[in-house]
Design a protein around this motif. Structure first.
Motif, PDB file in Angstrom:
ATOM      1  N   ASN A 132       0.804  -1.219   0.000  1.00 12.59           N
ATOM      2  CA  ASN A 132       0.000   0.000   0.000  1.00 12.59           C
ATOM      3  C   ASN A 132       0.836   1.268   0.000  1.00 12.59           C
ATOM      4  OD1 ASN A 132      -2.349  -1.510   0.040  1.00 12.59           O
ATOM      5  ND2 ASN A 132      -2.507  -1.466   2.266  1.00 12.59           N
ATOM      6  N   GLY A 133       2.124   1.132   0.220  1.00 10.20           N
ATOM      7  CA  GLY A 133       3.003   2.294   0.220  1.00 10.20           C
ATOM      8  C   GLY A 133       3.084   2.998   1.562  1.00 10.20           C
ATOM      9  N   THR A 134       2.581   2.369   2.619  1.00  7.53           N
ATOM     10  CA  THR A 134       2.636   2.972   3.950  1.00  7.53           C
ATOM     11  C   THR A 134       3.700   2.303   4.817  1.00  7.53           C
ATOM     12  OG1 THR A 134       0.877   1.474   4.729  1.00  7.53           O
ATOM     13  CG2 THR A 134       0.203   3.636   3.896  1.00  7.53           C
ATOM     14  N   PHE A 135       4.656   1.692   4.194  1.00  8.69           N
ATOM     15  CA  PHE A 135       5.733   0.954   4.841  1.00  8.69           C
ATOM     16  C   PHE A 135       6.778   1.927   5.365  1.00  8.69           C
ATOM     17  CE2 PHE A 135       9.548  -1.829   4.398  1.00  8.69           C
ATOM     18  CZ  PHE A 135       9.106  -2.886   5.178  1.00  8.69           C
ATOM     19  N   THR A 136       7.257   1.719   6.588  1.00 13.21           N
ATOM     20  CA  THR A 136       8.270   2.591   7.180  1.00 13.21           C
ATOM     21  C   THR A 136       9.483   1.781   7.634  1.00 13.21           C
ATOM     22  OG1 THR A 136       7.396   2.394   9.423  1.00 13.21           O
ATOM     23  CG2 THR A 136       6.469   4.144   8.049  1.00 13.21           C
ATOM     24  N   GLU A 137      10.524   2.474   8.014  1.00 15.25           N
ATOM     25  CA  GLU A 137      11.725   1.812   8.531  1.00 15.25           C
ATOM     26  C   GLU A 137      11.429   1.084   9.835  1.00 15.25           C
ATOM     27  OE1 GLU A 137      14.730   1.404   7.072  1.00 15.25           O
ATOM     28  OE2 GLU A 137      13.767   2.341   5.343  1.00 15.25           O
ATOM     29  N   ALA A 175      12.354  -2.887  11.052  1.00 14.73           N
ATOM     30  CA  ALA A 175      12.913  -3.272  12.345  1.00 14.73           C
ATOM     31  C   ALA A 175      11.969  -4.229  13.070  1.00 14.73           C
ATOM     32  CB  ALA A 175      13.165  -2.033  13.195  1.00 14.73           C
ATOM     33  N   ARG A 176      10.684  -3.948  13.005  1.00 19.70           N
ATOM     34  CA  ARG A 176       9.698  -4.807  13.664  1.00 19.70           C
ATOM     35  C   ARG A 176       9.684  -6.199  13.038  1.00 19.70           C
ATOM     36  NH1 ARG A 176       3.825  -2.976  13.265  1.00 19.70           N
ATOM     37  NH2 ARG A 176       3.438  -4.860  12.119  1.00 19.70           N
ATOM     38  N   SER A 177       9.846  -6.264  11.731  1.00 20.96           N
ATOM     39  CA  SER A 177       9.865  -7.547  11.032  1.00 20.96           C
ATOM     40  C   SER A 177      11.047  -8.398  11.490  1.00 20.96           C
ATOM     41  CB  SER A 177       9.946  -7.298   9.525  1.00 20.96           C
ATOM     42  OG  SER A 177      10.071  -8.499   8.834  1.00 20.96           O
TER      43      SER A 177
END
Length: 148
Positions: A72-77, A81-83
């Motif tokens: 969706n394009g709402t991916f952040t750094e 890190a959470r992944s």
């Protein structure tokens, strides 16, 4: 005649496009596949299998949510890190459940998964060539390109 051709071409294009899209597996499907592979390798007892299934299912649900954010394009750094944090926590939880030899086999299993699964060479090349395995952070570093 041109209208019919355009409608037919549009229909064909839409059909081809929808068939070309890959189906994203569900968290349950990913978990089942992962647990089956682990069970074959580690010989899990039913209790271990159930606990690891729950841990892995939770991780995959979070991973798929992060993947949707990326699409969706709402991916952040922070999501990156959470992944990684989720994967590391899941690995530690699973290791805490395993006993002795299972832990060492699990470590080998995880390392193979990170390399992309087992790679088998057939025939004469298998004897002559051994694939160099690099572990740790040095395995993630790309070799420097040499200018032509």
């Amino acid at each position: 005649m041109k209208k019919y051709f355009l409608v037919l071409a549009l229909f064909f294009g839409i059909t081809t496009y929808t068939n070309a899209q890959q189906k994203v597996p569900t968290a349950t499907e990913l978990t089942a596949k992962s647990i089956d592979a682990m069970d074959k390798r580690l010989k899990l007892n039913p209790t271990q299998k159930n606990i690891i299934y729950n841990y892995t299912l939770d991780m995959y649900k979070e991973q798929l949510a992060i993947s949707k954010k990326q699409q969706n394009g709402t991916f952040t750094e922070n999501d990156v890190a959470r992944s990684y944090k989720l994967q590391n926590e899941n690995t530690e939880k699973i290791r805490s459940i395993l006993k002795g030899e299972q832990q060492t086999e699990y470590d080998k299993f995880v390392e193979e998964q990170l390399r992309g699964g087992k790679k088998k060479k057939k025939g004469k090349q298998a004897k002559e060539e051994e694939e160099e395995v690099v572990t740790g952070i040095s395995g993630l570093i790309l070799p420097a390109k040499t200018p032509n």
